[in-house]
Structure formats: C-alpha cells, structure tokens
Design an enzyme around this catalytic site. Structure first.
Site, PDB file in Angstrom:
ATOM      1  N   MET A  33       3.134  23.065 -32.184  1.00 28.19           N
ATOM      2  CA  MET A  33       2.157  23.457 -30.843  1.00 28.19           C
ATOM      3  C   MET A  33       0.639  23.416 -31.371  1.00 28.19           C
ATOM      4  O   MET A  33      -0.152  24.111 -30.838  1.00 28.19           O
ATOM      5  CB  MET A  33       2.562  24.903 -30.445  1.00 28.19           C
ATOM      6  CG  MET A  33       4.101  24.826 -30.126  1.00 28.19           C
ATOM      7  SD  MET A  33       4.399  26.162 -28.835  1.00 28.19           S
ATOM      8  CE  MET A  33       4.200  27.724 -30.361  1.00 28.19           C
ATOM      9  N   GLY A  34       0.202  22.555 -32.212  1.00 23.11           N
ATOM     10  CA  GLY A  34      -0.925  22.682 -32.593  1.00 23.11           C
ATOM     11  C   GLY A  34      -1.333  23.651 -33.840  1.00 23.11           C
ATOM     12  O   GLY A  34      -0.457  24.282 -34.479  1.00 23.11           O
ATOM     13  N   HIS A  40       2.978  22.191 -41.422  1.00 21.90           N
ATOM     14  CA  HIS A  40       3.233  21.161 -40.320  1.00 21.90           C
ATOM     15  C   HIS A  40       3.032  19.709 -41.332  1.00 21.90           C
ATOM     16  O   HIS A  40       3.607  18.863 -41.077  1.00 21.90           O
ATOM     17  CB  HIS A  40       1.936  21.027 -39.526  1.00 21.90           C
ATOM     18  CG  HIS A  40       2.537  22.138 -38.505  1.00 21.90           C
ATOM     19  ND1 HIS A  40       1.320  23.264 -38.437  1.00 21.90           N
ATOM     20  CD2 HIS A  40       3.253  22.724 -37.482  1.00 21.90           C
ATOM     21  CE1 HIS A  40       1.952  24.053 -37.472  1.00 21.90           C
ATOM     22  NE2 HIS A  40       2.954  23.660 -36.907  1.00 21.90           N
ATOM     23  N   GLY A 150      10.832  22.683 -39.142  1.00 13.79           N
ATOM     24  CA  GLY A 150      10.485  23.676 -40.410  1.00 13.79           C
ATOM     25  C   GLY A 150      11.525  24.826 -40.667  1.00 13.79           C
ATOM     26  O   GLY A 150      11.794  25.284 -39.824  1.00 13.79           O
ATOM     27  N   LYS A 152      10.923  27.502 -41.748  1.00 16.22           N
ATOM     28  CA  LYS A 152      10.401  28.868 -41.491  1.00 16.22           C
ATOM     29  C   LYS A 152      10.941  29.458 -40.194  1.00 16.22           C
ATOM     30  O   LYS A 152      11.116  30.737 -40.012  1.00 16.22           O
ATOM     31  CB  LYS A 152       8.867  28.583 -41.510  1.00 16.22           C
ATOM     32  CG  LYS A 152       8.108  29.331 -40.501  1.00 16.22           C
ATOM     33  CD  LYS A 152       7.697  30.785 -41.253  1.00 16.22           C
ATOM     34  CE  LYS A 152       6.788  31.803 -40.178  1.00 16.22           C
ATOM     35  NZ  LYS A 152       6.961  31.714 -38.847  1.00 16.22           N
ATOM     36  N   ASP A 153      11.164  28.653 -39.271  1.00 17.54           N
ATOM     37  CA  ASP A 153      11.622  28.947 -38.156  1.00 17.54           C
ATOM     38  C   ASP A 153      13.198  28.769 -37.982  1.00 17.54           C
ATOM     39  O   ASP A 153      13.791  27.547 -37.441  1.00 17.54           O
ATOM     40  CB  ASP A 153      11.279  28.223 -36.759  1.00 17.54           C
ATOM     41  CG  ASP A 153       9.625  28.979 -36.518  1.00 17.54           C
ATOM     42  OD1 ASP A 153       9.335  30.151 -36.529  1.00 17.54           O
ATOM     43  OD2 ASP A 153       8.767  28.182 -36.854  1.00 17.54           O
ATOM     44  N   GLN A 156      15.550  28.651 -34.964  1.00 13.88           N
ATOM     45  CA  GLN A 156      15.181  27.428 -34.029  1.00 13.88           C
ATOM     46  C   GLN A 156      15.803  26.184 -34.743  1.00 13.88           C
ATOM     47  O   GLN A 156      15.971  25.305 -33.620  1.00 13.88           O
ATOM     48  CB  GLN A 156      13.582  27.380 -33.949  1.00 13.88           C
ATOM     49  CG  GLN A 156      13.037  26.083 -33.340  1.00 13.88           C
ATOM     50  CD  GLN A 156      11.686  26.000 -33.308  1.00 13.88           C
ATOM     51  OE1 GLN A 156      10.944  26.541 -32.489  1.00 13.88           O
ATOM     52  NE2 GLN A 156      10.904  25.181 -34.008  1.00 13.88           N
ATOM     53  N   SER A 189       0.879  29.608 -37.911  1.00 20.10           N
ATOM     54  CA  SER A 189      -0.435  29.552 -37.107  1.00 20.10           C
ATOM     55  C   SER A 189      -0.738  30.959 -36.534  1.00 20.10           C
ATOM     56  O   SER A 189      -1.911  31.107 -36.448  1.00 20.10           O
ATOM     57  CB  SER A 189       0.186  28.530 -35.646  1.00 20.10           C
ATOM     58  OG  SER A 189       0.536  27.557 -36.199  1.00 20.10           O
TER      59      SER A 189
HETATM   60  O1  PAF Z   1       8.107  25.206 -33.566  1.00 22.10           O
HETATM   61  C1  PAF Z   1       7.134  24.980 -32.695  1.00 22.10           C
HETATM   62  O2  PAF Z   1       5.990  24.766 -32.926  1.00 22.10           O
HETATM   63  C2  PAF Z   1       7.853  24.935 -31.382  1.00 22.10           C
HETATM   64  O3  PAF Z   1       8.746  25.779 -31.078  1.00 22.10           O
HETATM   65  C3  PAF Z   1       8.302  23.485 -31.022  1.00 22.10           C
HETATM   66  C4  PAF Z   1       9.510  22.979 -31.760  1.00 22.10           C
HETATM   67  C5  PAF Z   1       7.137  22.398 -31.282  1.00 22.10           C
HETATM   68  C6  PAF Z   1       8.448  23.393 -29.664  1.00 22.10           C
HETATM   69  O4  PAF Z   1       7.455  23.839 -28.711  1.00 22.10           O
END
Ligand code: PAF
Length: 286
Positions: A33-34, A40, A150, A152-153, A156, A189
C-alpha cells in the site's frame, strides 16, 4: 539509476504480463500500500532471485479499511516509493487509481472463512475480505509466478496462503521475515503516526513477545502462564491498550493452551490513536 516503469491501468499491466509470459519470463510480485520501508524492500530482495520480471503494486485499498479507520490519513508518497525502489531491479510499479480497481458496479468479494473472523478479523470486521478481494484481483491482473508477503502481518499471510491454495492460483507463496528497528519495533508504515514519546513506548510489544519466548525456551508449556508473562510486560506501559495478547497455532490461529509444537505469539493494540501489531514465531527445538 534504473528508471522504473509506472503503470496505471489494468489493460496495460495485463498486456505486459501476457507478453512476459509468452517470452517465458517468471513474474515476481510484491503487493504493497506504498509508504515503503525496509520491510517491503526485503520482500523485493526475497522475490527477485526467483523471477526474471518483478512488479511492485502500490495501492491503498479502500475495502480493507473500516469506516472509522485511517484510510484518509494513510501515508501516500508515490514519488518517494519510486525512489526507494530505484536500484532494486524492479521492472514495474503498478499504481492504479481507486476507480480503476473498483468499478462503480463492483459487487464481488472474496472471503476466507473462519481464519478471517478471529483476532485481527474480529477487531477489524471486513478487513480480510477487503484484503482477499484486492489480492485476488491483483493476482489476476499481474499473473505472478511468485509473490511475497510479510510475516509482520502474520494472520494476513495465513489468510492469503489459504486463498492462494483454495482458489488454485498457480503462485509460489513466500513469507518474508519481519524487519525491525534497532530497538525491536517492527517496521510498519503506521509507525510514522507515532509521536516521539509514543515511539519510545512502542517497543513494549517486542519486549512482551521476547518475554513470552523466554518463558517457552525455559521450558514453560502452559499457554496461560506465557500469556501472563507477556501481559506483565505490557502492563508496564499503561499507554498501550491491548486488543489481544495470545499464543496461537501459526497457520490456523487456534488458541494454544498446552505448548507442544511451534507457536505464534501475537499482540495488537493501540498507543494513543496508533494501532500496532506484532508477532513472534517460537519454534520447538527438535
Ligand atoms: O499488507 C498490505 O500492505 C496490504 O494488506 C496488501 C497485501 C497490499 C493488500 O492491500
């Protein structure tokens, strides 16, 4: 310095990916997400040896933010991101506008049941549905052979691994280690939101995880006692308001009461208005 191509449209991205596939090039992908940081960039390094073409997406995905969350203030700095990626041998940054990804008539969502409704999913209803939907779309647009997320999440990553398997995406799924500041704070971020006083307190998450890990390494097998050890450290910083603090199975996220294999220690909560999450994998020595 290598000039990175920025692509804004799905049509152009898909057409380039198809060309690459026709040429037999393996495509690597790092979704973001930048507001890129070393975490990253480490994912870029992880994927690069496994592909001949590398795409990083930069898209602040609105569907993964709750109505009261930080979508509007989420840091956006595409120029900064492009300069961070320079010299990293990234071929394309895919940075679509919101309306390119979500058409007015958009009505399809992807959900990984069960795993998406505990911990982060319970605190942030709809969050993983948004993440899964956008990642499935990005997989269809970029058509990668390998993609990295990552640790970190961690939840996810577990949810998206499930999605990749369940939907039969022919994608090698990689998870990169959490990158930390020198005092242990996991890079994120959202760390940019912390005031300097909050930033100092934010190390409490990592300290609590390490305390839990130390208990397990000293032979503790009772999950409740390990949770207490983490809680003791967390309560030393009253400004940190925990959402959860637990020991779970690293893939299923089921709560662990008796430790008899690898476990994941997880912590999430807020310091002031800033939400922080962190985790630590504790492996059993064999
Ligand atoms: O981890 C992230 O930055 C976001 O959840 C992802 C995987 C890019 C989806 O928007």
């Amino acid at each position: 310095m290598q000039k990175i191509q920025t692509i804004r449209t799905i049509a152009q991205m898909q057409s380039l990916s198809k060309d690459w596939k026709r040429e037999g090039k393996r495509i690597g992908f790092v979704p973001t997400m930048g507001a890129l940081h070393e975490g990253h960039l480490s994912l870029v390094e992880l994927v690069r040896p496994q592909c001949e073409r590398l795409v990083v997406s930069v898209f602040v995905n609105p569907t993964q933010f709750g109505p009261k969350e930080d979508l509007e203030r989420y840091p956006r700095n595409l120029e900064g991101d492009l300069s961070r990626l320079a010299e990293r041998k990234v071929d394309v940054v895919f940075a679509p506008e919101k309306g390119e990804i979500y058409k007015k008539e958009h009505a399809t969502y992807v959900e990984v049941e069960g795993l998406s409704s505990v911990y982060e999913g319970a605190i942030r209803p709809g969050h993983f549905r948004g993440v899964c939907t956008v990642v499935a779309m990005l997989f269809n647009i970029i058509m990668p052979d390998v993609a990295a997320f990552g640790q970190k999440d961690a939840q996810q990553a577990a949810v998206l691994r499930h999605l990749t398997q369940d939907l039969h995406f022919p994608i090698r799924f990689l998870v990169g280690l959490t990158i930390r500041e020198s005092d242990g704070l996991a890079m994120s971020s959202r760390n940019a939101y912390l005031t300097s006083a909050e930033r100092r307190k934010a190390t409490v998450l990592f300290r609590a995880l390490k305390a839990g890990e130390a208990r397990i390494q000293a032979g503790e097998r009772d999950g409740g006692n390990v949770r207490e050890a983490m809680k003791d450290v967390l309560s030393g910083v009253p400004e940190f308001k925990p959402d959860y603090n637990d020991i779970v199975h690293p893939e299923s996220f089921e709560k662990v009461n008796e430790i008899c294999g690898d476990v994941l220690l997880i912590i999430a909560g807020k310091i002031g208005s800033v939400r922080l999450i962190d985790n630590l994998l504790v492996q059993q020595k064999t």
